[in-house]
Design an enzyme around this catalytic site. Sequence first.
Site, short mmCIF file in Angstrom:
data_model
loop_
_atom_site.label_atom_id
_atom_site.label_comp_id
_atom_site.label_asym_id
_atom_site.label_seq_id
_atom_site.Cartn_x
_atom_site.Cartn_y
_atom_site.Cartn_z
N ILE A 19 116.30 93.15 70.68
CA ILE A 19 115.52 93.55 69.92
C ILE A 19 113.96 93.97 70.09
CG2 ILE A 19 116.25 91.26 68.27
CD1 ILE A 19 113.56 89.75 69.14
N ILE A 28 113.68 92.46 77.10
CA ILE A 28 112.58 91.13 77.37
C ILE A 28 112.64 90.26 76.07
CG2 ILE A 28 111.49 91.73 78.39
CD1 ILE A 28 109.20 92.82 76.82
N SER A 29 113.70 90.72 74.49
CA SER A 29 114.14 89.45 74.03
C SER A 29 115.36 89.86 72.98
CB SER A 29 112.92 89.62 72.88
OG SER A 29 113.08 88.73 71.74
N SER A 30 115.93 89.34 72.62
CA SER A 30 117.35 89.64 71.51
C SER A 30 117.17 88.24 71.22
CB SER A 30 117.78 89.46 72.71
OG SER A 30 118.67 87.80 73.60
N MET A 177 117.61 85.57 78.44
CA MET A 177 116.71 86.72 79.36
C MET A 177 115.51 85.64 80.07
SD MET A 177 115.82 89.95 76.13
CE MET A 177 117.35 90.75 76.25
#
Length: 382
Positions: A19, A28-30, A177
């Site tokens: 995301i 860096i974000s999911s 992550m």
Amino acid sequence: MFLPGIEPERAYRDEPLVIKSDPHGVPISSSSQPAIMARMLEQLDVRPGHRVLEIGTGSGYNAALLAHLVGESGVVVSVDIDVDLVENARARLAECGVSPVTVGCGDGGLGWTEHAPYDRIIATVAAADIPPAWVTQLAADGRLVMPMDLRGPQRSIAWHRVRDHLESVSVVRCGFMRLRGAFAGPETFRQIGREPPVFLGAAEHYPVDEDGLSAALAQPGPDVPSGVRATLDEVADGVSLWLALQEPAMAWVSSIGAAADRALFLGVYYAVRKPVGLGATALLGTDSLAALVRVDDEQPFELGALPLGPDGHRLAQRLVDHIHDWDTRGRPSTTGLHLSAYPRDCDAGAIAAPRIVIDTRYHRLVLTWASSSSSAHPETTG
């Protein structure tokens, strides 16, 4: 609701969805894979009325699940380092009518003091150490669940307090992550290939010639077979962890973007012909690599090492020696793995053998295997 812009059919697949990425295109974000969300919530053992702290808000979906579990009498605090993710999660939670969630913006490594102590703390980012705030903000009988980076391979560990240290309650294989901010781990990532992009990750800083490594990808030698056969699950669950714990020069090579979408391993089809997985476990040299590969198409397949670069064959033989060691020592894996986290200044001599010891900034991690004989796991310190 929590993944706007993503087709529902894709959003409901059992897979993680990125995301947010950094300016270089590195994720860096999911939104985590639903299966690991469920497993970690089981590890957390949330009860109605609990006060829960979540580190890493992401889309906000996991916070909504936590709110459902604690009920109207509970409290959920979720913290993320990115302002945009915090604002979006707040909006989505409000739209869904999820009330017992406070979403704060800050460095998750510092926890959130306002509602401490917490009955449960869960991190949805991997950390190479346990930040002290997570321990001090945990209730005496509380539980902390976090993805732990064990020199590269990750395991979701449920911790509980035992006197002056933490002991694992359960251990689950995972991949997340990494934590950002003041408590980001020492692992390093660098780009060693340009077209397509190839990335090298290592648990420790290792001096390398990036141009030499990039050239090494185009200099594969013949496979060095090990004579040891394993399944894909044994490699992911056992071999990769064993290599990381035994070998300081272990690294992980991967490709992202279009190259990864085409399933070109390392983004270099001619370099690694029969990969074990989507990322390469590799033994690192200054200008050479030895990648863990499968040398046939049978099931289970034979493990081997692919030399890359001028010193690749020597590294490949060393990698094969580690494979033999893993096999003769009972094929240790996540099953039976137990971890203890002691204060960093504890006396390692007082810790019963057999064990593997990893020294981090704040803790001394001790790994043992319940089902192994005393000779299966020699002491090593990372």
